[in-house]
Write a protein that holds these residues in place. Structure first.
Motif, mmCIF file in Angstrom:
data_model
loop_
_atom_site.group_PDB
_atom_site.id
_atom_site.type_symbol
_atom_site.label_atom_id
_atom_site.label_comp_id
_atom_site.label_asym_id
_atom_site.label_seq_id
_atom_site.Cartn_x
_atom_site.Cartn_y
_atom_site.Cartn_z
ATOM 1 N N ARG A 76 -71.486 43.214 -18.935
ATOM 2 C CA ARG A 76 -71.090 42.038 -19.718
ATOM 3 C C ARG A 76 -70.150 41.133 -18.904
ATOM 4 N NH1 ARG A 76 -67.721 39.742 -23.440
ATOM 5 N NH2 ARG A 76 -68.762 38.930 -25.330
ATOM 6 N N GLN A 103 -70.099 32.156 -22.892
ATOM 7 C CA GLN A 103 -69.838 33.116 -23.968
ATOM 8 C C GLN A 103 -71.031 33.192 -24.924
ATOM 9 O OE1 GLN A 103 -66.787 34.870 -24.082
ATOM 10 N NE2 GLN A 103 -67.848 36.135 -25.589
ATOM 11 N N SER A 104 -71.542 32.038 -25.320
ATOM 12 C CA SER A 104 -72.701 32.001 -26.219
ATOM 13 C C SER A 104 -73.918 32.644 -25.558
ATOM 14 C CB SER A 104 -73.032 30.556 -26.593
ATOM 15 O OG SER A 104 -71.944 29.919 -27.191
ATOM 16 N N GLU A 158 -76.876 39.847 -25.430
ATOM 17 C CA GLU A 158 -76.504 41.122 -26.067
ATOM 18 C C GLU A 158 -77.355 41.371 -27.320
ATOM 19 O OE1 GLU A 158 -72.090 42.627 -25.468
ATOM 20 O OE2 GLU A 158 -72.107 40.605 -26.331
ATOM 21 N N PHE A 159 -77.485 40.348 -28.132
ATOM 22 C CA PHE A 159 -78.294 40.475 -29.352
ATOM 23 C C PHE A 159 -79.747 40.793 -29.005
ATOM 24 C CE2 PHE A 159 -81.209 38.501 -32.401
ATOM 25 C CZ PHE A 159 -80.841 39.164 -33.566
ATOM 26 N N GLN A 214 -73.560 36.475 -25.564
ATOM 27 C CA GLN A 214 -73.770 36.982 -26.928
ATOM 28 C C GLN A 214 -75.251 36.985 -27.290
ATOM 29 O OE1 GLN A 214 -71.299 34.510 -29.406
ATOM 30 N NE2 GLN A 214 -69.414 35.628 -28.908
#
Length: 565
Positions: free
Chosen positions: A14, A112-113, A119-120, A116
């Motif tokens: 990450r 950041q978006s 990750e999803f 995320q």
């Protein structure tokens, strides 16, 4: 908890992604959309998108356990543009199920978006990013100068997935990269040299098996090739000295501006000679490649003007279909008839509604099965894969032939049997020709170089002049128009886009107009990218086709409240 640890992204990964992504901010106010050709835009706007497609390609490689391809090209677009597309393990286009993820990745507003979102996605797809994943992405680019920096962005995107490896294949045609991905995943050597060797070996084999009576008829000769000032002309030049019985003069090979007044797209749309060609070329077979060499069209130059007689993808398809039908007839007899073989290979031809009606009529008169799909290579390719031999070509010159694994396996066995019992028989020769054709044509994607060699081999096999091919059938005059509308989703179609379902009543009105014209045919379809409805019309004369198209434009305007036309 155990399942989560398998599919979750670990903290090291990450942090690595966040750090890398922070250096590639997307341009403000732009929305990117992954289409059939991937992403395309002005090259100066693409760095973050190419970086993110590097991430996507690496994730796709992890998920599939296969090598993936990433090609940096804008094909027939102007030189200042560039683009990026992903090749799946088969060498074909990226799975449609991943296209929404590609859109979302390219449009994530910040690092950041983006992380995320990844990750999803990896949780949803059960992709393990634990820092020890194995992934490989083959990278290629065309001759655009902007490709150098975009390639570096792609490499950084791939490297941001820990354990992923980027392999730079250099400046290649788009079809070469797709071929390399397909070959690598089949355990075949996947270099550019291997690509050339497969093409040359297969081409020479087809020439060796030309029927005796045709070997002296119109064989070989001179061909003038428009390289579109792109990568295709440069690659073809490497082959010219190694091709038997064929003299190739490659022009527009990088000394002019890419795709400017040259290339298959220009020639097919404008129907005039490309730069570097003129009346002096009358009587010579002329070929035009597009910027990244995944399309080709032939043309014949007029002796007293810059006009041409175009031989487009429809006629290339017809030549291939005629040849393959002949070989299957020699091998097992006509389809749907009893023969000495218990196996009857299924040959199918796939077109869209944009195919000229004269080509469809010609193919049906040959007794071939012709099916229509919606517009778009992904639909054509998918349908063609349902046959033992599936052929598709768009009028723009993009297409290929697919051979099923089961048919090729049967063909290999048949070849061994015939080699020991009936070597030299018509059946045996047909088997060899079909196997060579399956290796010469690029089954991953449309390929101007392999398609060109197959056309040349078949013309020699038939003993045909260029003019005889041109006169195979005569295209019906056609007209294409577009209508700007407030909302393109207000129109929906069925039956491969040939019938309007909504708004109710529009199809009946179109049918009434069509009935007024001899050989009339017309369909309308919404654009996939802009609020436009496209209108295509055919009729027995150009004036009639023009009138039919304009009358249907008025109907679309009437039923959809178009803003202007």
């Amino acid at each position: 908890m155990e399942e989560e640890s398998i599919t979750a992204m670990n903290q090291q990964q990450r942090s690595h992604l966040l750090h890398a992504s922070s250096r590639f901010s997307p341009p403000l106010g732009l929305k990117f959309s992954y289409g059939t050709a991937g992403f395309r835009a002005d090259a100066s706007l693409l760095e973050s998108t190419v970086f993110r497609m590097g991430i996507l390609a690496a994730l796709r490689s992890v998920q599939t356990g296969s090598t993936i391809g990433l090609m940096i090209t804008a094909s027939h677009n102007k030189e200042s543009d560039n683009g990026v597309k992903v090749a799946d393990p088969s060498g074909g286009m990226l799975s449609q199920s991943w296209e929404p993820f590609a859109d979302a990745l390219s449009n994530a507003p910040d690092a950041q978006s983006l992380v995320q979102l990844i990750e999803f996605f990896v949780r949803k797809e059960s992709i393990s990013l634990d820092g020890v994943c194995k992934a490989e992405v083959l990278l290629g680019r065309d001759t655009r100068s902007s490709g150098v920096s975009l390639l570096e962005a792609a490499k950084e995107g791939i490297a941001s997935i820990m354990g992923a490896k980027a392999t730079d294949m250099g400046v290649v045609t788009t079809p070469q990269l797709h071929w390399m991905v397909r070959a690598k995943n089949k355990g075949i050597e996947a270099s550019e040299y291997n690509y050339y060797e497969q093409l040359l070996t297969s081409f020479r084999c087809l020439l060796d098996y030309i029927p005796e009576g045709n070997k002296s008829k119109n064989a070989g000769g001179k061909v003038a090739v428009d390289g579109a000032d792109g990568v295709g002309g440069q690659k073809l030049e490497k082959l010219t000295s190694k091709l038997n019985n064929l003299t190739i003069n490659v022009r527009n090979c990088g000394d002019g501006v890419l795709n400017e007044g040259v290339g298959a797209d220009y020639v097919q749309k404008e129907k005039v000679v490309p730069r570097g060609f003129g009346p002096a070329d009358a009587g010579i077979r002329c070929v035009s490649l597009d910027g990244d060499a995944d399309r080709l069209v032939y043309f014949c130059v007029s002796s007293n003007s810059n006009n041409i007689e175009l031989v487009d993808g429809d006629k290339i398809l017809s030549l291939f279909a005629l040849y393959l039908k002949e070989q299957l007839g020699l091998l097992v007899g006509p389809q749907n008839e009893k023969s000495n073989s218990s196996y009857q290979p299924h040959l199918g031809v796939v077109q869209t509604a944009y195919a000229n009606g004269a080509s469809t009529d010609y193919l049906k008169k040959l007794g071939l099965e012709v099916v229509l799909t919606p517009t778009g290579v992904k639909y054509l390719h998918e349908k063609a894969a349902e046959y033992d031999i599936g052929i598709y070509f768009e009028a723009n010159g993009h297409g290929t032939i697919l051979f099923s694994d089961s048919f090729l396996s049967w063909l290999e066995t048949r070849n061994k049997d015939l080699s020991s019992t009936s070597k030299g028989s018509d059946q045996h020769k047909a088997t060899v020709r079909l196997l060579a054709t399956s290796k010469l044509i690029n089954q991953a994607v449309g390929d101007a170089l392999s398609g060109f060699l197959l056309v040349e081999a078949i013309l020699q096999h038939m003993g045909w002049t260029f003019q005889k091919w041109i006169e195979l059938y005569h295209d019906l005059p056609s007209k294409q128009l577009k209508v700007k509308v407030a909302d393109r989703t207000a129109i929906s179609t069925a039956n491969a886009e040939t019938v309007v379902v909504n708004p109710v009543g529009l199809q009946e009105a179109i049918d009434s107009e069509i009935a007024k014209y001899s050989h009339g045919r017309c369909f309308v379809r919404p654009s996939g990218t802009e609020d436009v409805v496209r209108v295509y019309a055919e009729a027995s004369t150009q004036e009639a086709a023009d009138n039919l198209a304009h009358s249907v434009v008025k109907l679309v305007d009437q039923y959809l409240g178009a803003s202007n036309s």
